[in-house]
Design a protein around this motif. Structure first.
Motif, PDB file in Angstrom:
ATOM      1  N   VAL A  46       0.855  -1.191   0.000  1.00 15.05           N
ATOM      2  CA  VAL A  46       0.000   0.000   0.000  1.00 15.05           C
ATOM      3  C   VAL A  46       0.891   1.241   0.000  1.00 15.05           C
ATOM      4  N   LYS A  47       0.471   2.222  -0.766  1.00 14.77           N
ATOM      5  CA  LYS A  47       1.218   3.479  -0.837  1.00 14.77           C
ATOM      6  C   LYS A  47       0.887   4.313   0.390  1.00 14.77           C
ATOM      7  N   ASN A  48       1.874   4.970   0.955  1.00 15.94           N
ATOM      8  CA  ASN A  48       1.683   5.758   2.165  1.00 15.94           C
ATOM      9  C   ASN A  48       1.262   7.188   1.857  1.00 15.94           C
ATOM     10  N   LYS A  49       1.442   7.645   0.630  1.00 14.60           N
ATOM     11  CA  LYS A  49       1.173   9.045   0.304  1.00 14.60           C
ATOM     12  C   LYS A  49       0.006   9.178  -0.659  1.00 14.60           C
ATOM     13  N   CYS A  50      -0.775  10.219  -0.430  1.00 13.51           N
ATOM     14  CA  CYS A  50      -1.939  10.501  -1.267  1.00 13.51           C
ATOM     15  C   CYS A  50      -2.005  12.009  -1.485  1.00 13.51           C
ATOM     16  N   LEU A  51      -2.227  12.422  -2.723  1.00 11.05           N
ATOM     17  CA  LEU A  51      -2.358  13.841  -3.027  1.00 11.05           C
ATOM     18  C   LEU A  51      -3.829  14.234  -3.008  1.00 11.05           C
ATOM     19  N   THR A  52      -4.144  15.256  -2.246  1.00 13.71           N
ATOM     20  CA  THR A  52      -5.507  15.766  -2.186  1.00 13.71           C
ATOM     21  C   THR A  52      -5.480  17.269  -2.418  1.00 13.71           C
ATOM     22  N   TYR A  53      -6.624  17.802  -2.721  1.00 11.03           N
ATOM     23  CA  TYR A  53      -6.755  19.239  -2.936  1.00 11.03           C
ATOM     24  C   TYR A  53      -7.599  19.830  -1.823  1.00 11.03           C
ATOM     25  N   GLN A  54      -7.113  20.935  -1.271  1.00 11.22           N
ATOM     26  CA  GLN A  54      -7.823  21.604  -0.193  1.00 11.22           C
ATOM     27  C   GLN A  54      -8.113  23.038  -0.610  1.00 11.22           C
ATOM     28  N   GLU A  55      -9.329  23.475  -0.340  1.00  8.38           N
ATOM     29  CA  GLU A  55      -9.727  24.832  -0.693  1.00  8.38           C
ATOM     30  C   GLU A  55      -9.147  25.803   0.324  1.00  8.38           C
ATOM     31  N   ILE A  56      -8.416  26.787  -0.170  1.00 10.99           N
ATOM     32  CA  ILE A  56      -7.754  27.748   0.723  1.00 10.99           C
ATOM     33  C   ILE A  56      -8.667  28.944   0.990  1.00 10.99           C
ATOM     34  N   SER A  57      -9.129  29.565  -0.066  1.00  7.91           N
ATOM     35  CA  SER A  57      -9.956  30.749   0.126  1.00  7.91           C
ATOM     36  C   SER A  57     -11.004  30.846  -0.973  1.00  7.91           C
ATOM     37  N   THR A  58     -12.067  31.500  -0.640  1.00  7.12           N
ATOM     38  CA  THR A  58     -13.143  31.738  -1.602  1.00  7.12           C
ATOM     39  C   THR A  58     -13.445  33.229  -1.631  1.00  7.12           C
ATOM     40  N   LYS A  59     -13.434  33.788  -2.831  1.00 11.91           N
ATOM     41  CA  LYS A  59     -13.712  35.211  -2.983  1.00 11.91           C
ATOM     42  C   LYS A  59     -14.996  35.370  -3.773  1.00 11.91           C
ATOM     43  N   LYS A  60     -15.858  36.225  -3.284  1.00 10.77           N
ATOM     44  CA  LYS A  60     -17.102  36.503  -3.980  1.00 10.77           C
ATOM     45  C   LYS A  60     -16.994  37.869  -4.649  1.00 10.77           C
ATOM     46  N   ALA A  61     -17.210  37.849  -5.935  1.00 13.56           N
ATOM     47  CA  ALA A  61     -17.262  39.091  -6.710  1.00 13.56           C
ATOM     48  C   ALA A  61     -18.613  39.088  -7.408  1.00 13.56           C
ATOM     49  N   ASP A  62     -19.271  40.137  -7.396  1.00 15.63           N
ATOM     50  CA  ASP A  62     -20.615  40.338  -7.936  1.00 15.63           C
ATOM     51  C   ASP A  62     -21.350  39.030  -8.279  1.00 15.63           C
ATOM     52  N   LEU A  63     -21.158  38.519  -9.482  1.00 14.58           N
ATOM     53  CA  LEU A  63     -21.886  37.322  -9.908  1.00 14.58           C
ATOM     54  C   LEU A  63     -21.083  36.034  -9.753  1.00 14.58           C
ATOM     55  N   PHE A  64     -19.787  36.145  -9.674  1.00 14.33           N
ATOM     56  CA  PHE A  64     -18.943  34.963  -9.716  1.00 14.33           C
ATOM     57  C   PHE A  64     -18.194  34.773  -8.400  1.00 14.33           C
ATOM     58  N   THR A  65     -17.966  33.536  -8.066  1.00 14.46           N
ATOM     59  CA  THR A  65     -17.130  33.232  -6.908  1.00 14.46           C
ATOM     60  C   THR A  65     -15.890  32.492  -7.404  1.00 14.46           C
ATOM     61  N   THR A  66     -14.775  32.858  -6.879  1.00 15.38           N
ATOM     62  CA  THR A  66     -13.525  32.193  -7.244  1.00 15.38           C
ATOM     63  C   THR A  66     -12.951  31.539  -5.993  1.00 15.38           C
ATOM     64  N   SER A  67     -12.464  30.354  -6.179  1.00 17.71           N
ATOM     65  CA  SER A  67     -11.858  29.660  -5.046  1.00 17.71           C
ATOM     66  C   SER A  67     -10.446  29.230  -5.416  1.00 17.71           C
ATOM     67  N   THR A  68      -9.582  29.258  -4.444  1.00 10.98           N
ATOM     68  CA  THR A  68      -8.196  28.873  -4.629  1.00 10.98           C
ATOM     69  C   THR A  68      -7.972  27.543  -3.915  1.00 10.98           C
ATOM     70  N   THR A  69      -7.384  26.597  -4.629  1.00  8.05           N
ATOM     71  CA  THR A  69      -7.108  25.295  -4.023  1.00  8.05           C
ATOM     72  C   THR A  69      -5.606  25.064  -3.957  1.00  8.05           C
ATOM     73  N   GLN A  70      -5.225  24.221  -3.014  1.00 13.02           N
ATOM     74  CA  GLN A  70      -3.824  23.881  -2.829  1.00 13.02           C
ATOM     75  C   GLN A  70      -3.689  22.363  -2.763  1.00 13.02           C
ATOM     76  N   GLN A  71      -2.641  21.857  -3.390  1.00 12.88           N
ATOM     77  CA  GLN A  71      -2.394  20.422  -3.384  1.00 12.88           C
ATOM     78  C   GLN A  71      -1.635  20.052  -2.107  1.00 12.88           C
ATOM     79  N   ILE A  72      -2.161  19.066  -1.366  1.00  7.88           N
ATOM     80  CA  ILE A  72      -1.579  18.666  -0.086  1.00  7.88           C
ATOM     81  C   ILE A  72      -1.310  17.164  -0.116  1.00  7.88           C
ATOM     82  N   THR A  73      -0.180  16.755   0.459  1.00  7.08           N
ATOM     83  CA  THR A  73       0.148  15.343   0.572  1.00  7.08           C
ATOM     84  C   THR A  73      -0.304  14.836   1.928  1.00  7.08           C
ATOM     85  N   LYS A  74      -1.135  13.808   1.923  1.00  5.58           N
ATOM     86  CA  LYS A  74      -1.609  13.166   3.149  1.00  5.58           C
ATOM     87  C   LYS A  74      -0.914  11.814   3.272  1.00  5.58           C
TER      88      LYS A  74
END
Length: 162
Positions: free
Chosen positions: A77-105
Motif C-alpha cells: 500500500v502506498k503511504n502518500k496521497c495527493l488531495t486538494y484543499q480549498e484555501i480561500s473563496t472570494k465573492k465578486a458580484d456574480l462569480f465566486t472564485t476559489s483557490t485550491t492547494q495540493q496537499i500530501t496526506k
C-alpha cells in the motif's frame, strides 16, 4: 444471584510483519519490481484503502498477493496521497472564485517519509524478514527498506485492510 465472568485472555493475535520502503516510483511500477525480484504476483486490489477525512476521502492504491501454499498474504500500500484543499473563496458580484492547494496526506502520519508499506500476514513465526529486506534492497530504484515495529504506531487502524 450468580454473576458471570468473561475471561478475554485466550484470544489469539493475528501475526503480521510490516516493512517500510522508500522509493519514489508509481505504485504499479513498485508492484512490478517486487513481483520480479521476490517472485510474488501482486495484482491491484478491487478496493483501495479509503480514509475518510473532514471534507474529502483519501484514497491509497493497494496491491495484494495471497500465497496459498505458505498461508501468507502480502499487501503493498502506498503511504502518500495527493488531495486538494480549498484555501480561500472570494465573492465578486456574480462569480465566486476559489483557490485550491495540493496537499500530501499520509496513511501512517508518524512515518511521513515512507513511500510504501509491505504488510505480510502469516502464521509462520519463523518468517525471514532479513532475507526479504535484503532482496528488496537489491532493487536499484529502492532507496532503503526496513522493518517497522507496528506496536509503536499510533494509527494502527489504518493498517486493517478489510
Amino acid at each position: 444471584m450468580a454473576t458471570n465472568k468473561l475471561v478475554l485472555d485466550n484470544f489469539e493475535i493475528d501475526a503480521f510483519f510490516l516493512c517500510a520502503i522508500h522509493a519514489s516510483l508509481p505504485s504499479y511500477k513498485m508492484a512490478f519490481l517486487l513481483n520480479r525480484q521476490l517472485g510474488l504476483k501482486f495484482s491491484r486490489a478491487k478496493n483501495d484503502v479509503e480514509v475518510l477525512a473532514r471534507k474529502n476521502t483519501e484514497v491509497y492504491p493497494m496491491y495484494t498477493f495471497e500465497d496459498e501454499q505458505n498461508y501468507t498474504t502480502f499487501t503493498l500500500v502506498k503511504n502518500k496521497c495527493l488531495t486538494y484543499q480549498e484555501i480561500s473563496t472570494k465573492k465578486a458580484d456574480l462569480f465566486t472564485t476559489s483557490t485550491t492547494q495540493q496537499i500530501t496526506k499520509n496513511l501512517i502520519p508518524e512515518l511521513k517519509k515512507v513511500d510504501y508499506f509491505l504488510k505480510i500476514e502469516t502464521d509462520n513465526f519463523n518468517y525471514s524478514l532479513k532475507l526479504l529486506i535484503s532482496e528488496i534492497l537489491k532493487i536499484t530504484q529502492v532507496i532503503t527498506a526496513f522493518v517497522v515495529d507496528y506496536e509503536n504506531i499510533k494509527s494502527k487502524n489504518n493498517l486493517i485492510f478489510e
